[in-house]
Design a protein around this motif. Structure first.
Motif, PDB file in Angstrom:
ATOM      1  N   SER A  89       0.829  -1.199   0.000  1.00 37.08           N
ATOM      2  CA  SER A  89       0.000   0.000   0.000  1.00 37.08           C
ATOM      3  C   SER A  89       0.869   1.256   0.000  1.00 37.08           C
ATOM      4  N   ASN A  93       1.178   4.081  -2.983  1.00 35.39           N
ATOM      5  CA  ASN A  93       0.992   5.508  -2.735  1.00 35.39           C
ATOM      6  C   ASN A  93       2.217   6.309  -3.135  1.00 35.39           C
ATOM      7  N   GLU A 177     -10.338   9.812   2.142  1.00 39.63           N
ATOM      8  CA  GLU A 177      -9.347   8.842   1.666  1.00 39.63           C
ATOM      9  C   GLU A 177      -9.086   8.968   0.168  1.00 39.63           C
ATOM     10  N   SER A 178     -10.091   9.338  -0.577  1.00 36.28           N
ATOM     11  CA  SER A 178      -9.952   9.393  -2.032  1.00 36.28           C
ATOM     12  C   SER A 178      -9.142  10.596  -2.513  1.00 36.28           C
ATOM     13  N   SER A 269      -4.432   6.204   4.144  1.00 37.16           N
ATOM     14  CA  SER A 269      -4.574   6.496   2.716  1.00 37.16           C
ATOM     15  C   SER A 269      -3.421   7.336   2.174  1.00 37.16           C
TER      16      SER A 269
END
Length: 325
Positions: A89, A93, A177-178, A269
């Motif tokens: 993850s 990112n 989060e988006s 995120s």
């Protein structure tokens, strides 16, 4: 004629130096003397910690005692879900963070440098200072300032958007989060766009006037001149900006830590390799610190950067040499 005279005539004549030949190489001990302090400092703060990190990644703590485990930490990092989920993850990112910089920061830097290099531009010194000033600001100042600006409670963004009839467009971008990672990437682009701008600006000023004059005689002016003549000549500088962006983004940590904290919220995120490393090495409210696993993550980051830099140096830079004078 005496025997002494014969010996003098038979003796080999000293070799004459060819015109323009360099003098004999002398022992340059002073070079080592002057380089030694910088080399010692670099070794102490860079080389030794690097090898110690690599060593630390091969050990673990068992009942308070350091034990050699080889590559077990790396197997756990890539194989155990509690580590691998956060690793992949964070790596994803990081790639998004890097791509946003590549697609926005460097092209904007090229555009700004091209405009600042226009000979008839007035106030060029003011614009250069204004665009480069955020680069000199502390990341703490930048992070908290933008956090205040974008705050839905006391930020000025809702008011400014409302003044132009676009208040409905406002959202808590840092709290969703988006959009949180993209928002942080855009803030980083705003802060560091001055670096590629100044490097490319210096490259544009270094283009010989004869090249520009020859292009003008051929009727190539304006944007066409930049696209066909100047842009190919600054490709090596753009390549340097790209590799600096790559290294900087895969070492990124400070801005996200300042704005979102060690947990890189919301819900991880905005977690990148730098925050994942910090959280693992030093620990946080959700886990205890594990220096050995943290060293393994740091080694993975070093390997990624080393591979990227090597690909550029040995694969891309050689092809760009034809654009250099």
């Amino acid at each position: 004629m005496t025997d002494v005279d014969h010996l003098a005539l038979d003796a080999p004549l000293p070799a004459l130096a060819a015109p323009g030949a360099a003098p004999a190489r002398r022992h340059r001990l002073h070079i080592a003397v002057f380089l030694a302090p910088a080399l010692l400092v670099y070794t102490a703060v860079m080389i030794v910690p690097l090898f110690d990190t690599l060593r630390l990644a091969l050990y673990t703590r068992v009942d308070g005692v350091s034990a050699f485990v080889g590559l077990a930490n790396f197997r756990a990092l890539f194989g155990e879900p509690r580590w691998s989920e956060h690793l992949w993850s964070a790596l994803g990112n990081n790639l998004v963070f890097f791509l946003i910089h590549m697609l926005l920061q460097n092209p904007i830097g090229v555009a700004l440098a091209a405009m600042l290099s226009l000979p008839r531009l007035r106030g060029g010194a003011f614009y250069r200072t204004a665009f480069f000033l955020p680069t000199m600001l502390s990341f703490v100042i930048v992070g908290f300032t933008w956090k205040l600006i974008l705050s839905p409670i006391w930020g000025v963004t809702p008011m400014l958007l409302g003044a132009v009839g676009l208040k409905g467009w406002f959202h808590p971008w840092l709290g969703q989060e988006s959009s949180a990672l993209i928002t942080l990437a855009l803030i980083s682009v705003w802060q560091y766009v001055g670096i590629p701008m100044m490097l490319i600006y210096a490259a544009l000023l270094g283009i010989p006037d004869e090249v520009v004059e020859a292009a003008e005689l051929d009727g190539i002016t304006g944007f066409s001149q930049f696209l066909k003549i100047k842009l190919p000549l600054i490709w090596p500088t753009i390549g340097i900006c790209s590799i600096l962006t790559f290294v900087g983004n895969f070492n990124a940590f400070d801005l996200i830590y300042t704005v979102q904290g060690a947990l890189a919220g919301p819900n991880f995120s905005t977690d990148i390799l730098g925050t994942f490393l910090f959280r693992t090495f030093f620990g946080n409210q959700l886990q205890l610190g594990d220096p050995n696993m943290g060293a393994a993550i740091a080694t993975v980051m070093f390997a990624i950067i080393l591979v990227g830099v090597s690909v550029y140096l040995f694969g891309i830079q050689r092809r760009m040499r034809r654009y250099q004078f």
